[in-house]
Design a protein around this motif. Structure first.
Motif, PDB file in Angstrom:
ATOM      1  N   ASP A  16       0.585  -1.226  -0.209  1.00  0.00           N
ATOM      2  CA  ASP A  16      -0.040  -0.032   0.127  1.00  0.00           C
ATOM      3  C   ASP A  16       0.942   1.365   0.039  1.00  0.00           C
ATOM      4  N   TYR A  17       2.257   1.098  -0.623  1.00  0.00           N
ATOM      5  CA  TYR A  17       3.155   2.229  -0.394  1.00  0.00           C
ATOM      6  C   TYR A  17       3.968   2.311  -1.377  1.00  0.00           C
ATOM      7  N   LEU A  18       3.675   3.362  -2.320  1.00  0.00           N
ATOM      8  CA  LEU A  18       4.491   3.499  -3.353  1.00  0.00           C
ATOM      9  C   LEU A  18       5.637   4.685  -3.220  1.00  0.00           C
ATOM     10  N   ARG A  19       6.733   4.406  -3.393  1.00  0.00           N
ATOM     11  CA  ARG A  19       7.784   5.609  -3.543  1.00  0.00           C
ATOM     12  C   ARG A  19       8.177   5.841  -5.065  1.00  0.00           C
ATOM     13  N   LYS A  67      -0.313   5.237   0.223  1.00  0.00           N
ATOM     14  CA  LYS A  67       0.712   6.113   0.720  1.00  0.00           C
ATOM     15  C   LYS A  67       1.636   6.510  -0.647  1.00  0.00           C
ATOM     16  N   ILE A  68       1.884   7.783  -0.943  1.00  0.00           N
ATOM     17  CA  ILE A  68       2.903   7.931  -2.006  1.00  0.00           C
ATOM     18  C   ILE A  68       4.204   8.825  -1.189  1.00  0.00           C
ATOM     19  N   ARG A  69       5.413   8.249  -1.719  1.00  0.00           N
ATOM     20  CA  ARG A  69       6.639   9.293  -1.115  1.00  0.00           C
ATOM     21  C   ARG A  69       7.157   9.479  -2.517  1.00  0.00           C
ATOM     22  N   LEU A 125       0.710  11.877   1.523  1.00  0.00           N
ATOM     23  CA  LEU A 125       1.707  12.175   0.468  1.00  0.00           C
ATOM     24  C   LEU A 125       2.961  12.777   1.358  1.00  0.00           C
ATOM     25  N   ASN A 126       4.269  12.012   1.090  1.00  0.00           N
ATOM     26  CA  ASN A 126       5.316  12.306   1.783  1.00  0.00           C
ATOM     27  C   ASN A 126       6.431  12.818   0.692  1.00  0.00           C
ATOM     28  N   LEU A 127       7.615  13.226   1.105  1.00  0.00           N
ATOM     29  CA  LEU A 127       8.483  13.735   0.270  1.00  0.00           C
ATOM     30  C   LEU A 127       9.930  13.530   1.032  1.00  0.00           C
ATOM     31  N   ILE A 159       1.040  18.212   2.722  1.00  0.00           N
ATOM     32  CA  ILE A 159       2.046  17.234   2.926  1.00  0.00           C
ATOM     33  C   ILE A 159       2.113  16.615   4.412  1.00  0.00           C
ATOM     34  N   ASP A 160       2.114  15.310   4.279  1.00  0.00           N
ATOM     35  CA  ASP A 160       1.953  14.546   5.576  1.00  0.00           C
ATOM     36  C   ASP A 160       3.298  14.775   6.303  1.00  0.00           C
TER      37      ASP A 160
END
Length: 319
Positions: free
Chosen positions: A2-5, A53-55, A83-85, A104-105
């Motif tokens: 469930d988490y894509l970077r 979730k996206i990073r 959404l993270n960075l 932004i999270d």
């Protein structure tokens, strides 16, 4: 999963020992990179399959023009809840207000030294002041902040205590990461300052260090120094003790899906997108790809076929 970077650039304006070889990397023509439209299509389809979730990564993602437009469009995709960075902080400061506005999270700031001279020795760039400005700006804007320090034996392990001290009065997380073989080096047998070494160093300076609850599926083992505002984490990126709970897949800047940091890419998604594949067929391809995820990073490394020695740049693979 469930988490894509997503790595949005093959460029990094800091030439770090752990990130790329001393001579730098050959920057690819724009057509070799995933376009924003392609990134959004991949994200949309994966969101429909359960990715939440996206990073965004890539060394310094803001080297990519109009990145804020991409970030805003990602926040509009149904199903994306976070959404993270990850950034090295050199070009990020001017965008902090807008990042806060789009929700932004949290932001992970790559920072391997608090000493200006050692920072220059590690990164080979005189960008220390810009990075520290970004750190101060993150705190001023109230953006949840994590500092990622790659602990490199003989280069910065003596700064572990100083990094941990940042959490005394600041509600941030400092995470100490084992150095990985993604450094463009031919020396794959160099002594790693391991997760246990990091923990021993922390306990030497902070005997009352406590293990605390951590986020589900986090690669980090979490700790806290009593009465400190922030927390600490140790990521066993080389010894790979967290593989059993990994919920991440990665999209490289050049359009390769990686089930694991240690595989060599298991799907050329950019190539199949450019054949005109339908969304239904694309989703089915993603399902089949994720089902082939190796049990851990050691197996993924052993099964590499084309490039048996790992020397890829972390700036290009969505680390």
């Amino acid at each position: 999963m469930d988490y894509l970077r997503i790595a949005v650039t093959d460029r990094c304006n800091l030439r770090c020992f752990y990130c790329m070889p001393a001579e730098g990397i050959q920057y690819l023509p724009k057509k070799e990179l995933m376009s924003y439209e392609e990134i959004l299509r991949v994200t949309q389809n994966l969101a429909e399959l359960g990715v939440k979730k996206i990073r965004i990564t890539g060394g310094e993602p803001f080297l990519r023009k109009d990145l804020m437009q991409l970030l805003r469009k990602i926040t509009e995709i149904d199903g994306i809840t976070s959404l993270n960075l990850t950034t090295n902080g050199v070009l990020t400061y001017p965008h902090l207000k807008e990042l806060k506005e789009i929700g932004i999270d949290h932001i992970n700031l790559s920072l391997d030294s608090l000493d200006k001279q050692n920072f220059f020795a590690i990164t080979r760039r005189d960008e220390y002041n810009k990075v520290m400005q970004t750190l101060d700006g993150l705190l001023d804007h109230g953006i949840k902040t994590k500092i990622n320090m790659v602990v490199m034996n003989g280069r910065n392990e003596h700064e572990i205590q100083a990094m941990a001290k940042l959490t005394k009065n600041k509600n941030i997380s400092v995470r100490f990461i084992e150095e990985m073989p993604f450094n463009g080096s031919d020396d794959q047998n160099a002594k790693i300052f391991s997760a246990q070494d990091i923990l021993d160093e922390l306990k030497h300076h902070y005997p009352a260090l406590q293990k605390i609850a951590q986020e589900p599926n986090s690669p980090s083992t979490a700790y806290q120094i009593p009465d400190y505002a922030g927390s600490l984490g140790i990521i066993a990126a080389y010894t790979r003790s967290f593989c059993g709970t990994c919920n991440r897949i990665r999209l490289t800047a050049t359009g390769s899906i990686k089930n694991c940091l240690y595989d060599e890419g298991v799907l050329d998604v950019k190539g199949i997108l450019r054949t005109g594949i339908s969304d239904e067929a694309l989703k089915e391809t993603f399902i089949q790809t994720v089902q082939r995820k190796e049990v851990n990073g050691f197996v993924a490394e052993i099964n590499r076929q084309k490039n048996t020695q790992i020397t890829e740049s972390m700036s290009t693979i969505g680390g």
